[in-house]
Write a protein that holds these residues in place. Sequence first.
Motif, short mmCIF file in Angstrom:
data_model
loop_
_atom_site.label_atom_id
_atom_site.label_comp_id
_atom_site.label_asym_id
_atom_site.label_seq_id
_atom_site.Cartn_x
_atom_site.Cartn_y
_atom_site.Cartn_z
N SER A 8 121.87 116.47 89.50
CA SER A 8 122.82 116.86 90.54
C SER A 8 122.68 115.90 91.73
O SER A 8 121.68 115.20 91.87
N ILE A 9 123.71 115.93 92.56
CA ILE A 9 123.72 115.12 93.77
C ILE A 9 124.13 116.04 94.92
O ILE A 9 125.16 116.70 94.86
N ASP A 10 123.28 116.10 95.93
CA ASP A 10 123.58 116.88 97.14
C ASP A 10 124.11 115.90 98.19
O ASP A 10 123.39 114.97 98.58
N ILE A 11 125.34 116.12 98.61
CA ILE A 11 125.95 115.25 99.60
C ILE A 11 126.32 116.06 100.83
O ILE A 11 126.71 117.23 100.72
N LYS A 12 126.17 115.45 101.99
CA LYS A 12 126.52 116.14 103.22
C LYS A 12 126.98 115.12 104.25
O LYS A 12 126.37 114.08 104.41
N ARG A 13 128.07 115.45 104.88
CA ARG A 13 128.59 114.62 105.96
C ARG A 13 128.64 115.48 107.22
O ARG A 13 129.24 116.54 107.23
N ASP A 14 127.97 115.02 108.27
CA ASP A 14 127.95 115.76 109.54
C ASP A 14 129.19 115.50 110.34
O ASP A 14 129.79 114.48 110.31
N CYS B 182 139.86 121.70 95.29
CA CYS B 182 140.51 120.48 94.78
C CYS B 182 140.53 119.36 95.82
O CYS B 182 141.18 118.33 95.60
N ASP B 183 139.80 119.52 96.92
CA ASP B 183 139.87 118.50 97.97
C ASP B 183 139.31 117.14 97.53
O ASP B 183 139.58 116.12 98.16
N PHE B 184 138.57 117.11 96.44
CA PHE B 184 138.06 115.84 95.91
C PHE B 184 139.18 114.90 95.47
O PHE B 184 138.97 113.69 95.34
N ILE B 185 140.36 115.43 95.26
CA ILE B 185 141.49 114.61 94.82
C ILE B 185 141.87 113.60 95.90
O ILE B 185 142.33 112.51 95.60
N ASP B 186 141.65 113.95 97.15
CA ASP B 186 142.08 113.12 98.27
C ASP B 186 140.97 112.33 98.95
O ASP B 186 141.17 111.76 100.02
N SER B 187 139.78 112.30 98.37
CA SER B 187 138.70 111.53 98.97
C SER B 187 137.77 111.02 97.87
O SER B 187 137.90 111.40 96.72
N PHE B 188 136.85 110.17 98.27
CA PHE B 188 135.83 109.69 97.33
C PHE B 188 134.75 110.76 97.28
O PHE B 188 133.93 110.87 98.20
N TYR B 189 134.76 111.55 96.24
CA TYR B 189 133.94 112.76 96.15
C TYR B 189 132.46 112.48 96.41
O TYR B 189 131.81 113.18 97.17
N TRP B 190 131.90 111.45 95.76
CA TRP B 190 130.46 111.21 95.86
C TRP B 190 130.07 110.53 97.17
O TRP B 190 128.92 110.19 97.39
N LEU B 191 131.06 110.33 98.05
CA LEU B 191 130.79 109.83 99.40
C LEU B 191 131.26 110.81 100.46
O LEU B 191 130.99 110.63 101.64
N ASP B 192 131.99 111.84 100.03
CA ASP B 192 132.58 112.82 100.94
C ASP B 192 133.33 112.11 102.07
O ASP B 192 133.14 112.39 103.25
N GLN C 282 136.91 109.10 102.85
CA GLN C 282 137.99 108.25 102.36
C GLN C 282 137.67 106.78 102.59
O GLN C 282 138.47 105.92 102.31
N GLU C 283 136.47 106.54 103.10
CA GLU C 283 136.01 105.17 103.31
C GLU C 283 134.86 104.88 102.36
O GLU C 283 134.08 105.75 102.01
N SER C 284 134.76 103.62 101.99
CA SER C 284 133.72 103.20 101.07
C SER C 284 132.79 102.20 101.74
O SER C 284 133.22 101.14 102.18
N PRO C 285 131.49 102.54 101.84
CA PRO C 285 130.54 101.58 102.41
C PRO C 285 130.34 100.39 101.47
O PRO C 285 130.76 100.41 100.31
N ASP C 286 129.67 99.36 101.98
CA ASP C 286 129.43 98.18 101.16
C ASP C 286 128.35 98.40 100.11
O ASP C 286 128.46 97.90 99.00
N SER C 287 127.33 99.15 100.47
CA SER C 287 126.22 99.33 99.53
C SER C 287 125.33 100.48 99.97
O SER C 287 125.63 101.17 100.94
#
Length: 171
Positions: free
Chosen positions: A165-171, A96-106, A108-113
């Motif tokens: 599907s979308i594969d997302i990864k944050r290092d 359920c951790d997607f509740i606290d972040s922008f899931y498709w960006l992994d 809590q910050e949103s880039p411009d584009s």
Amino acid sequence: MLVANTSLGFYNWYLNCLKHDSTYNIIQPLYHWQDTIPVIETKEYLKRLKDMGLVSETFINFEKERFKICQDSLNHINFKEVEMDGVSVGSYYKECDFIDSFYWLDSQESPDSCEIKNILLKGNTATCQLLFYWNSELSLGKQYDSQFYCNLNIRKYSNNWLIDSIDIKRD
């Protein structure tokens, strides 16, 4: 190219909603308390995904299953513990951790584009890798998020290229 339009279309919609739309559940489910159980609200989110015409039924079904797994966990949450801790229910269960972040960006910050890094086309399937960036006022050019990558797996259905599907990864 249609693959590029599909890929950029999804993330442009997502980023635009984060910046300009006050209805957060358009792009990510919210939850409300029903007695002592948090209930995820997915109806509006799933409707918007379908209405966009950029994602496949495979993608929609994945999303439904993701929310079901989370809701099954939330059905067993200790209400008094949540009340005492004063934190979001998203922090209690990994699913359920997607509740606290922008899931498709992994994040809590949103880039411009975003922009396309590359597209690999193989018959009726494609993989599109996107790069995300901020427009910097202090330096020249775009500031890329080097910690994040995103691959969109796209398939041709009739005459439409849709995201499976979308594969997302944050290092």
